[in-house]
Design an enzyme around this catalytic site. Structure first.
Site, PDB file in Angstrom:
ATOM      1  N   ASP A 112       0.756  -0.974  -0.243  1.00  0.00           N
ATOM      2  CA  ASP A 112       0.092   0.260   0.191  1.00  0.00           C
ATOM      3  C   ASP A 112       0.964   0.969   0.184  1.00  0.00           C
ATOM      4  OD1 ASP A 112      -2.138  -1.579  -0.189  1.00  0.00           O
ATOM      5  OD2 ASP A 112      -2.991  -1.107   1.767  1.00  0.00           O
ATOM      6  N   CYS A 113       2.156   0.860   0.506  1.00  0.00           N
ATOM      7  CA  CYS A 113       3.494   1.805   0.345  1.00  0.00           C
ATOM      8  C   CYS A 113       4.659   2.198  -0.599  1.00  0.00           C
ATOM      9  CB  CYS A 113       3.897   2.434   1.779  1.00  0.00           C
ATOM     10  SG  CYS A 113       4.618   1.052   2.619  1.00  0.00           S
TER      11      CYS A 113
END
Lengths: 139, 397
Positions: B139-140
């Site tokens: 996600d990051c």
């Protein structure tokens, strides 16, 4: 008297002719063959030391040229790239003729082209890859 | 033994332009001319140098973030894999890593023309290097693939971190077998065809401070043409070895872990090298200043090639099988003469460590100190050492 190390390039069309015999018989040339090979395209390459009286030597060279044999000076063949050399000395015990040698006590590496027989062992013995072979292909 | 000066006093003299510096070679002739006592009073610092293949070397790089961001789990530079099992966009490129496509020794003896050390050299030379990275997305860090050319200037941080450099003395490698062998000590011809050694001898840093009295964690040094530091004792650091009367190890002993800013370095003192049939390594230039705190340090730095001994080891059997055993002991003076006698046979010798480059480094470091560009450091922690009662012959006269 001329004594010279040369590289002879034989085109495929003449590679089967007995040149060294002719050099000795017709021109009194002493030939000391240091290295010789014929590639798959039937072209020959010979590293040889030739010696004869001046006139006969020059006549022998004319004879080789007239038959399409290329004569190249040997010192053009192995190039020691001084800038790339890190002066370690690993090559100096591998070179069979001391062409690559160590000046003592300075411990610097030098190359003497007259002593080089173009065996090419130094190419891969040099860790810094500071020795190059220059292949001059016959045109 | 009474102290002659402190590191702080030396640095004050450096700042004032009054410091007296000699290389580890020059100090030998000074002692010969005027004796230990006078030389120790005169000389503040002795500079050492070495330039040889040091396989245990490599560089940490921070490759910088992309948009969108990427973790970079698998990274290669010019086809050479770099270790990426650390934080996002940090990698470690090891000197001896070779491309996956390299035939290695399946085409024996392998040429090993290019590897991690050459990538580092190319970066230092300012050349473009091809970066390939893949990653699982998060996600990051959503990006999964990247291919681009980078140069050293594009990299955020780049520092050399070498876990084992500056080996204090080393084996002399020979080959007792009847076939040519290809080793990290170079090509060894059969039946004692040659003997290869690898040390700067009397110029080598740790042979001039054999008991690690002044070289410790935090010592500022010359590394690859820039400034570096001793980070730790090197891997395999072993002070518990046989020593001569003046404390000099008779074989491999201490080592140093070194760190330094890659962006300051030059290819003159950092070079990728290829050992036929063995692999890739890196020639690293290191110079270490030694403060002459007392007469004992001066005597240590005045050590000559004739007083430094090394063990002759067979690399066809004893070394690879780990059975040990020395075929004899020789001095660096003998090794440098060009031939030694092993088992009654005259054997030609060759160095792998460049003595002219070692001298150049010691001279350069001397020039830096004299110019006031390089001050000495107090080690922040000592290296593991041994209690050793040093006996010097009376050279003072």
């Amino acid at each position: 008297m001329i004594k010279r190390k040369v590289v002879l390039h034989f085109p495929a069309t003449v590679v089967e002719q007995p040149f060294i015999y002719t050099l000795a018989k017709e021109y009194n040339v002493v030939a000391n063959i240091l290295k010789a090979n014929i590639n798959p395209r039937k072209e020959g390459r010979m590293v040889v030391e030739l010696s004869a009286e001046d006139q006969e030597f020059n006549a022998a060279m004319d004879f080789l040229h007239s038959r399409g044999v290329q004569v190249l000076p040997l010192e053009q063949q192995i190039i020691w790239v001084e800038d790339r050399c890190t002066q370690c000395g690993a090559c100096t015990v591998i070179c069979p003729t001391n062409a690559l040698w160590m000046k003592r006590p300075e411990m610097t590496v030098s190359f003497c082209s007259e002593k080089c027989i173009v065996c090419e062992r130094c190419l891969k013995a040099c860790p810094a890859r500071a020795v190059e072979a220059l292949y001059l292909s016959g045109e | 033994m009474s102290q002659l000066r402190t590191i702080q006093e030396i640095n004050e003299k450096i700042a004032k332009g009054q410091v007296v510096v000699a290389t580890a070679e020059e100090v030998i002739s000074l002692v010969e001319k005027q004796g230990v006592e006078k030389t120790a009073r005169q000389v503040d610092v002795v500079t050492t140098g070495t330039f040889g293949p040091m396989c245990s070397s490599g560089a940490f790089l921070n490759l910088g973030h992309t948009t969108p961001r990427m973790r970079m789990s698998k990274v290669s530079l010019n086809g050479v894999s770099a270790y990426a099992g650390i934080a996002a966009v940090d990698v470690y490129i090891g000197a001896t890593e070779i491309p996956e496509t390299d035939p290695a020794n399946s085409d024996f003896p392998g040429a090993f023309n290019y590897g991690g050390a050459h990538v580092i050299e190319d970066l230092v030379a300012g050349k473009q290097v091809f970066l390939q990275a893949t990653s699982y997305g998060t996600d990051c860090y959503p990006r999964q693939k990247l291919e681009k050319y980078i140069t050293l200037a594009d990299v955020n941080e780049a520092y050399l971190f070498n876990p084992r450099n500056c080996y204090q003395n080393y084996n002399v490698a020979v080959n007792l077998s009847d076939r040519t062998i290809y080793t990290y000590m170079g090509i060894l011809k059969p039946n004692l065809g040659n003997a290869n050694y690898c040390s700067a001898g009397q110029l080598s840093p740790l042979l001039n401070d054999p008991l690690y009295r002044t070289i410790g964690v935090g010592t500022k040094i010359f590394l690859g043409g820039g400034i570096g530091y001793v980070a730790w004792q090197g891997t395999q650091h072993n002070p518990n070895v046989a020593r001569t009367e003046n404390g000099v190890p008779r074989g491999g002993a201490g080592t140093l872990a070194l760190i330094g800013d890659l962006k300051q370095m030059t290819t003159k003192y950092l070079r990728g090298v290829s050992f036929l049939g063995y692999g890739v390594s890196m020639q690293v230039g290191v110079g270490i200043p030694i403060p002459i705190l007392d007469e004992q340090m001066l005597r240590h730095t005045a050590v000559t090639d004739a007083e430094i001994k090394a063990q002759i080891v067979d690399y066809s059997e004893a070394y690879p099988q780990g059975t040990g055993g020395s075929l004899g002991e020789v001095s660096y003076a003998e090794l440098k003469s060009g031939k030694i006698i092993v088992q009654g046979k005259e054997v030609p010798t060759a160095p792998l460590s460049s003595y002219p480059k070692a001298r150049e480094i010691a001279e350069l470091l001397k020039a830096w100190i004299l110019k006031g560009d390089f001050a000495l450091t107090e080690p922040v922690a000592p290296l593991p050492t041994v209690e050793f009662p040093v006996k010097f012959e009376d050279q003072a006269k």
